[in-house]
Write a protein that holds these residues in place. Structure first.
Motif, PDB file in Angstrom:
ATOM      1  N   GLY A  61       8.222  -1.073  11.273  1.00  0.00           N
ATOM      2  CA  GLY A  61       6.972  -0.140  11.317  1.00  0.00           C
ATOM      3  C   GLY A  61       6.135  -0.264  12.464  1.00  0.00           C
ATOM      4  N   SER A  62       4.628   0.155  11.777  1.00  0.00           N
ATOM      5  CA  SER A  62       3.949   0.688  12.502  1.00  0.00           C
ATOM      6  C   SER A  62       2.317  -0.230  12.410  1.00  0.00           C
ATOM      7  N   VAL A  63       2.070  -0.461  13.175  1.00  0.00           N
ATOM      8  CA  VAL A  63       0.568  -1.194  13.137  1.00  0.00           C
ATOM      9  C   VAL A  63      -0.739   0.307  14.054  1.00  0.00           C
ATOM     10  N   GLY A  64      -1.273   0.769  13.799  1.00  0.00           N
ATOM     11  CA  GLY A  64      -2.397   1.621  14.443  1.00  0.00           C
ATOM     12  C   GLY A  64      -0.554   2.687  14.846  1.00  0.00           C
ATOM     13  N   SER A  65      -0.838   3.099  16.476  1.00  0.00           N
ATOM     14  CA  SER A  65      -0.616   3.722  17.199  1.00  0.00           C
ATOM     15  C   SER A  65       1.042   2.914  17.878  1.00  0.00           C
ATOM     16  N   ASP A  66       1.380   1.875  17.865  1.00  0.00           N
ATOM     17  CA  ASP A  66       1.708   0.949  17.697  1.00  0.00           C
ATOM     18  C   ASP A  66       3.239   0.592  16.820  1.00  0.00           C
ATOM     19  N   PHE A  67       4.359   1.049  17.271  1.00  0.00           N
ATOM     20  CA  PHE A  67       5.361   1.363  16.672  1.00  0.00           C
ATOM     21  C   PHE A  67       6.263  -0.297  17.348  1.00  0.00           C
ATOM     22  N   GLY A  68       7.234  -1.044  16.403  1.00  0.00           N
ATOM     23  CA  GLY A  68       8.451  -1.455  16.691  1.00  0.00           C
ATOM     24  C   GLY A  68       8.851  -2.344  15.470  1.00  0.00           C
ATOM     25  N   TYR A  69       9.230  -3.789  15.693  1.00  0.00           N
ATOM     26  CA  TYR A  69       9.730  -4.279  14.630  1.00  0.00           C
ATOM     27  C   TYR A  69       9.047  -5.423  14.424  1.00  0.00           C
ATOM     28  N   PHE A  70       9.627  -6.651  13.532  1.00  0.00           N
ATOM     29  CA  PHE A  70       8.833  -7.639  13.264  1.00  0.00           C
ATOM     30  C   PHE A  70      10.006  -8.105  12.028  1.00  0.00           C
ATOM     31  N   PRO A  71       9.226  -9.192  11.902  1.00  0.00           N
ATOM     32  CA  PRO A  71      10.251  -9.473  10.760  1.00  0.00           C
ATOM     33  C   PRO A  71       9.214  -9.826   9.163  1.00  0.00           C
ATOM     34  N   LYS A  72      10.251  -9.729   8.206  1.00  0.00           N
ATOM     35  CA  LYS A  72       9.393  -9.301   6.916  1.00  0.00           C
ATOM     36  C   LYS A  72       9.262 -10.027   6.135  1.00  0.00           C
ATOM     37  N   ASP A  73       9.420 -11.142   6.381  1.00  0.00           N
ATOM     38  CA  ASP A  73       8.580 -11.994   5.523  1.00  0.00           C
ATOM     39  C   ASP A  73       7.228 -11.887   6.319  1.00  0.00           C
ATOM     40  N   LEU A  74       6.376 -11.195   6.756  1.00  0.00           N
ATOM     41  CA  LEU A  74       5.459 -11.775   7.092  1.00  0.00           C
ATOM     42  C   LEU A  74       4.068 -10.769   7.013  1.00  0.00           C
ATOM     43  N   LEU A  75       5.654 -10.333   6.440  1.00  0.00           N
ATOM     44  CA  LEU A  75       4.443  -8.532   5.039  1.00  0.00           C
ATOM     45  C   LEU A  75       4.106  -9.316   3.720  1.00  0.00           C
ATOM     46  N   GLU A  76       3.624  -8.752   3.045  1.00  0.00           N
ATOM     47  CA  GLU A  76       3.093  -8.398   1.560  1.00  0.00           C
ATOM     48  C   GLU A  76       3.303  -7.311   0.901  1.00  0.00           C
ATOM     49  N   ILE A  77       4.177  -6.914   0.690  1.00  0.00           N
ATOM     50  CA  ILE A  77       4.240  -5.186   0.182  1.00  0.00           C
ATOM     51  C   ILE A  77       2.654  -4.485  -0.948  1.00  0.00           C
ATOM     52  N   ASN A  78       2.293  -4.043  -0.486  1.00  0.00           N
ATOM     53  CA  ASN A  78       1.386  -3.474  -1.746  1.00  0.00           C
ATOM     54  C   ASN A  78       1.099  -2.239  -1.964  1.00  0.00           C
ATOM     55  N   HIS A  79       2.105  -1.449  -1.457  1.00  0.00           N
ATOM     56  CA  HIS A  79       2.087   0.236  -2.673  1.00  0.00           C
ATOM     57  C   HIS A  79       3.460   1.534  -1.660  1.00  0.00           C
ATOM     58  N   ASN A  80       4.025   1.273  -2.614  1.00  0.00           N
ATOM     59  CA  ASN A  80       5.314   1.498  -2.450  1.00  0.00           C
ATOM     60  C   ASN A  80       5.662   3.697  -2.538  1.00  0.00           C
ATOM     61  N   TYR A  81       6.230   3.814  -1.157  1.00  0.00           N
ATOM     62  CA  TYR A  81       6.254   5.150  -0.858  1.00  0.00           C
ATOM     63  C   TYR A  81       7.441   5.825  -1.378  1.00  0.00           C
ATOM     64  N   SER A  82       8.217   5.291  -1.467  1.00  0.00           N
ATOM     65  CA  SER A  82       9.641   6.006  -1.520  1.00  0.00           C
ATOM     66  C   SER A  82      10.114   5.239  -2.927  1.00  0.00           C
ATOM     67  N   ASN A  83      10.806   5.135  -3.572  1.00  0.00           N
ATOM     68  CA  ASN A  83      12.401   3.856  -4.244  1.00  0.00           C
ATOM     69  C   ASN A  83      13.943   5.295  -3.362  1.00  0.00           C
ATOM     70  N   GLU A  84      13.770   6.408  -2.911  1.00  0.00           N
ATOM     71  CA  GLU A  84      14.941   6.157  -2.179  1.00  0.00           C
ATOM     72  C   GLU A  84      15.168   5.290  -0.660  1.00  0.00           C
ATOM     73  N   GLU A  85      16.347   5.084  -0.449  1.00  0.00           N
ATOM     74  CA  GLU A  85      17.550   4.662   0.300  1.00  0.00           C
ATOM     75  C   GLU A  85      18.093   4.869   1.026  1.00  0.00           C
ATOM     76  N   LEU A  86      18.445   5.670   2.108  1.00  0.00           N
ATOM     77  CA  LEU A  86      19.420   6.018   2.514  1.00  0.00           C
ATOM     78  C   LEU A  86      19.875   4.787   3.971  1.00  0.00           C
ATOM     79  N   GLU A  87      21.516   4.692   3.756  1.00  0.00           N
ATOM     80  CA  GLU A  87      22.401   3.852   4.704  1.00  0.00           C
ATOM     81  C   GLU A  87      23.010   4.208   5.884  1.00  0.00           C
TER      82      GLU A  87
END
Length: 98
Positions: A61-87
């Motif tokens: 994901g991104s923070v400002g203009s920076d993009f990269g990987y991060f541990p998902k456990d450090l994020l508290e989801i507060n908005h879903n944009y899509s329920n579609e998930e393609l593998e």
């Protein structure tokens, strides 16, 4: 796998360019190399895809203009944009530094 963290990923669209969700960083994070995005507690983090398989704990994901990987456990989801998930398969370019 070499430099790949995972063989597959989940995205909201075939190009993985649409936002899946956004969240708030629960703590500071500094990644081990340039493939990771750094953030401070409380910053908004936008998620574009989620690795699946071997490295299910990493999202991209991104923070400002920076993009990269991060541990998902450090994020508290507060908005879903899509329920579609393609593998989809990951690409070598998913794991290079820009």
């Amino acid at each position: 796998l070499g430099r790949r963290f995972a063989e597959r990923k989940r995205c909201a669209d075939p190009e993985c360019s649409m936002l899946m969700c956004r969240g708030k960083a629960m703590q500071d994070f500094k990644g081990p190399d340039c493939r990771f995005v750094n953030f401070k507690k409380g910053e908004a983090v936008y998620v574009y895809y989620k690795l699946i398989g071997q490295s299910t704990e990493l999202w991209a994901g991104s923070v400002g203009s920076d993009f990269g990987y991060f541990p998902k456990d450090l994020l508290e989801i507060n908005h879903n944009y899509s329920n579609e998930e393609l593998e989809l398969p990951t690409d070598e370019t998913d794991f290079v530094c820009f």
